[in-house]
Scaffold this motif. Structure first.
Motif, PDB file in Angstrom:
ATOM      1  N   LYS A  64       0.859  -1.229   0.081  1.00  0.00           N
ATOM      2  CA  LYS A  64       0.035   0.020  -0.007  1.00  0.00           C
ATOM      3  C   LYS A  64       0.874   1.400  -0.066  1.00  0.00           C
ATOM      4  O   LYS A  64       0.799   2.152  -0.661  1.00  0.00           O
ATOM      5  CB  LYS A  64      -0.930  -0.044   1.300  1.00  0.00           C
ATOM      6  N   ASP A  67       2.014   2.236  -3.197  1.00  0.00           N
ATOM      7  CA  ASP A  67       0.990   2.769  -4.175  1.00  0.00           C
ATOM      8  C   ASP A  67       0.476   1.621  -5.125  1.00  0.00           C
ATOM      9  O   ASP A  67      -0.283   1.452  -6.045  1.00  0.00           O
ATOM     10  CB  ASP A  67       1.232   3.659  -5.266  1.00  0.00           C
ATOM     11  N   ILE A  70      -5.335  -1.592  -4.052  1.00  0.00           N
ATOM     12  CA  ILE A  70      -5.878  -2.610  -3.025  1.00  0.00           C
ATOM     13  C   ILE A  70      -6.278  -3.744  -3.579  1.00  0.00           C
ATOM     14  O   ILE A  70      -6.231  -4.936  -2.752  1.00  0.00           O
ATOM     15  CB  ILE A  70      -6.806  -1.854  -2.081  1.00  0.00           C
ATOM     16  N   LEU A  89      -4.842  -3.439   6.481  1.00  0.00           N
ATOM     17  CA  LEU A  89      -4.396  -1.913   6.103  1.00  0.00           C
ATOM     18  C   LEU A  89      -4.845  -0.926   7.107  1.00  0.00           C
ATOM     19  O   LEU A  89      -4.596   0.222   7.095  1.00  0.00           O
ATOM     20  CB  LEU A  89      -4.759  -1.695   4.666  1.00  0.00           C
TER      21      LEU A  89
END
Length: 112
Positions: A64, A67, A70, A89
């Motif tokens: 995460k 970048d 998800i 997360l």
């Protein structure tokens, strides 16, 4: 050339001496045993218990922070529901919701 240069995308990362993939259960037990046999790591939180599952959370968080989408993280972890990945997360989302992340450096520069 080494065998690493010939690896296929679906080749297991960890293999037995015959080239077969370790089962997740065996690999988890092996990593747990290795962690237990080491000298206690100096951690910021001494009560933190490092387990193989912690590596899954670390993978999700690091992905995460780099970048990665998800949904890509979800698929990489083998989760069926996005909600499961969101739990992994939550620490990142909590920090992102902090007010300081909305600051614009050109707005406060003359005051600090």
């Amino acid at each position: 050339m080494t065998t690493f240069e010939h690896a296929q995308p679906d080749t297991p990362l960890f293999t037995t001496n015959t080239g077969r993939a370790f089962s997740p259960s065996y690999l988890s037990q092996y990593v747990s045993a290795q962690i237990s046999s080491t000298v206690r790591l100096k951690l910021s939180d001494p009560s933190l218990n490092i387990t193989p599952h912690v590596f899954r959370h670390a993978f999700a968080i690091i992905s995460k922070l780099n970048d990665v989408d998800i949904y890509t993280i979800m698929r990489s972890l083998g989760h069926e529901k996005i909600e499961t990945t969101m739990i992994y997360l939550e620490k990142i989302f909590e920090k992102e919701r902090h007010a300081i992340h909305a600051w614009k450096s050109d707005q406060f520069g003359e005051y600090i």
